[in-house]
Design a protein around this motif. Sequence first.
Motif, PDB file in Angstrom:
ATOM      1  N   GLY A  47       0.840  -0.878   0.095  1.00  0.00           N
ATOM      2  CA  GLY A  47      -0.167  -0.403   0.315  1.00  0.00           C
ATOM      3  C   GLY A  47       1.145   1.407  -0.034  1.00  0.00           C
ATOM      4  N   GLY A  48       2.261   1.611   0.175  1.00  0.00           N
ATOM      5  CA  GLY A  48       2.756   2.825  -0.683  1.00  0.00           C
ATOM      6  C   GLY A  48       4.279   2.581  -0.752  1.00  0.00           C
TER       7      GLY A  48
ATOM      8  N   GLN B 205     -15.158   0.851   1.079  1.00  0.00           N
ATOM      9  CA  GLN B 205     -13.933  -0.509   1.206  1.00  0.00           C
ATOM     10  C   GLN B 205     -14.277  -1.828   1.607  1.00  0.00           C
ATOM     11  OE1 GLN B 205     -10.950   1.086  -0.374  1.00  0.00           O
ATOM     12  NE2 GLN B 205      -9.355  -0.115   0.552  1.00  0.00           N
TER      13      GLN B 205
ATOM     14  N   LYS C 248      -5.673   1.366   3.969  1.00  0.00           N
ATOM     15  CA  LYS C 248      -5.161   0.381   3.873  1.00  0.00           C
ATOM     16  C   LYS C 248      -4.817  -0.442   5.377  1.00  0.00           C
ATOM     17  CE  LYS C 248      -3.215   2.069  -0.264  1.00  0.00           C
ATOM     18  NZ  LYS C 248      -3.856   0.538  -1.390  1.00  0.00           N
TER      19      LYS C 248
ATOM     20  N   PRO D 148      -0.428   5.843   2.245  1.00  0.00           N
ATOM     21  CA  PRO D 148      -0.860   4.661   2.796  1.00  0.00           C
ATOM     22  C   PRO D 148      -1.735   5.820   4.729  1.00  0.00           C
ATOM     23  CG  PRO D 148       0.972   4.103   3.291  1.00  0.00           C
ATOM     24  CD  PRO D 148       1.577   5.283   2.626  1.00  0.00           C
TER      25      PRO D 148
ATOM     26  N   LYS E 183      -8.706   9.509   0.274  1.00  0.00           N
ATOM     27  CA  LYS E 183      -8.281   9.469  -1.237  1.00  0.00           C
ATOM     28  C   LYS E 183      -7.261  10.482  -1.661  1.00  0.00           C
ATOM     29  CE  LYS E 183     -10.340   8.780  -5.417  1.00  0.00           C
ATOM     30  NZ  LYS E 183      -9.194   9.193  -6.107  1.00  0.00           N
TER      31      LYS E 183
ATOM     32  N   THR F  61      -4.445   8.091   0.048  1.00  0.00           N
ATOM     33  CA  THR F  61      -3.657   7.586  -0.836  1.00  0.00           C
ATOM     34  C   THR F  61      -2.984   7.870  -2.288  1.00  0.00           C
ATOM     35  OG1 THR F  61      -5.297   6.302   0.421  1.00  0.00           O
ATOM     36  CG2 THR F  61      -4.228   5.440  -1.266  1.00  0.00           C
ATOM     37  N   ASP F  62      -3.699   8.744  -2.612  1.00  0.00           N
ATOM     38  CA  ASP F  62      -3.076   9.131  -4.219  1.00  0.00           C
ATOM     39  C   ASP F  62      -1.731   9.895  -4.408  1.00  0.00           C
ATOM     40  OD1 ASP F  62      -6.182   8.402  -5.399  1.00  0.00           O
ATOM     41  OD2 ASP F  62      -6.587  10.600  -5.214  1.00  0.00           O
TER      42      ASP F  62
ATOM     43  N   PRO G 275     -10.163   4.881   0.805  1.00  0.00           N
ATOM     44  CA  PRO G 275      -9.656   3.797   0.512  1.00  0.00           C
ATOM     45  C   PRO G 275      -8.074   3.447   2.055  1.00  0.00           C
ATOM     46  CG  PRO G 275      -8.195   5.419  -0.842  1.00  0.00           C
ATOM     47  CD  PRO G 275     -10.035   5.890  -0.229  1.00  0.00           C
TER      48      PRO G 275
END
Length: 368
Positions: free
Chosen positions: A32-33, A320, A142, A129, A121, A124-125, A140
């Motif tokens: 996730g990262g 999610q 993680k 994470p 989001k 995350t974008d 979203p």
Amino acid sequence: MNTHLRRAAVAVAAVSMAAGLGACGKAKEAGGGDTKKEGKGSLTIGLLLPENQTARYERFDKPLIEKKIKELAGTDTVVLYENAKQDASVQQQQVDTMITKKVDALIVDSVDAKSIASSVKKATDKGIPVVAYDRLAEGPVKAYTSVDNERVGKIQGESLLKELGDNASKGQIVMMNGSVTDPNAKMYKDGAHSVLDGKVKIGKEYDTKEWKPENANENMKGAISSLGKDNIVGVYSANDGMAGGIITALKSAGFDKLPPVTGQDAELSAVQRILSDEQFMSVYKPYKPEADAAAEMAVALAKGKALDGIAKSAVDSGTQKKIPSIIVTPFALTKGDIAKYVGQEGFFNRDEICTEKYKAQCDSAGIK
């Protein structure tokens, strides 16, 4: 990975081979990262807590999370901390600040689980994470850690019914639930209703704006006026802060003996009220396991690691599915339980609890 390094990595991959991009994608997918922090310099992790009215956040959650992060990632790890003071828009701005400061992971205990989704989001974008802490944020995320929140409500309801005994059929209770913006509040409420419904009459029920004690106090005054004090045999309070406001209203109404009032969080003032027979019980949620879980997941994600060996369960949010999760077991806290927790990490010591005002109560409860 910071913005410049990320762009450089993409450029190199573009001119070399497509396989490089595929490998990078797999690394991101697994953890996730980014993986650039693995063994290469100190981490920066953001921590956003929702409010400071509940004493637990500043007293326990913040220092415990910071301590565990540094144990896991090194003493040179930077933890950037902000408290939203119950303002959802402020918390959204704080996420923006964390993005600007290019944190490697972000732990968020949301003020408003739904409105924070766009901020999650956005982070995350940008390759950051997000770990949802205590409250399951939408968007979203993680990873997620909290206590078994429905179990909290069940513990409160079961304890209240046990204390009421035969009085359960001789009057009505008031239910003081938490804020509708907190997804945990619904779980507490659902858990309590699963135990209380059909066993006791619920005379009045409230969803308390922002969990504020003063709002609970006003609601309780309204309930007393509506039901009559002689008809109220108990009060379900979803947390300790509200219990304080409720008890103030009960005292002002001139109750000869206070009806049992529940709570949650095992705040210092609540522990002292329990010793003084003003508040019947609270729910002790071991903060250390929850804080440790958040720190462990955040550090792993910041290093680009998968959570398979850390999170053993998964939950769904409104947006999610199958979020890796660690859920902690809560415990009832009545007067007879206090002594066994005193001095443990994540609880109060004797000097904090047993001030001069409460010395006799502490001696009676066997607190050493």
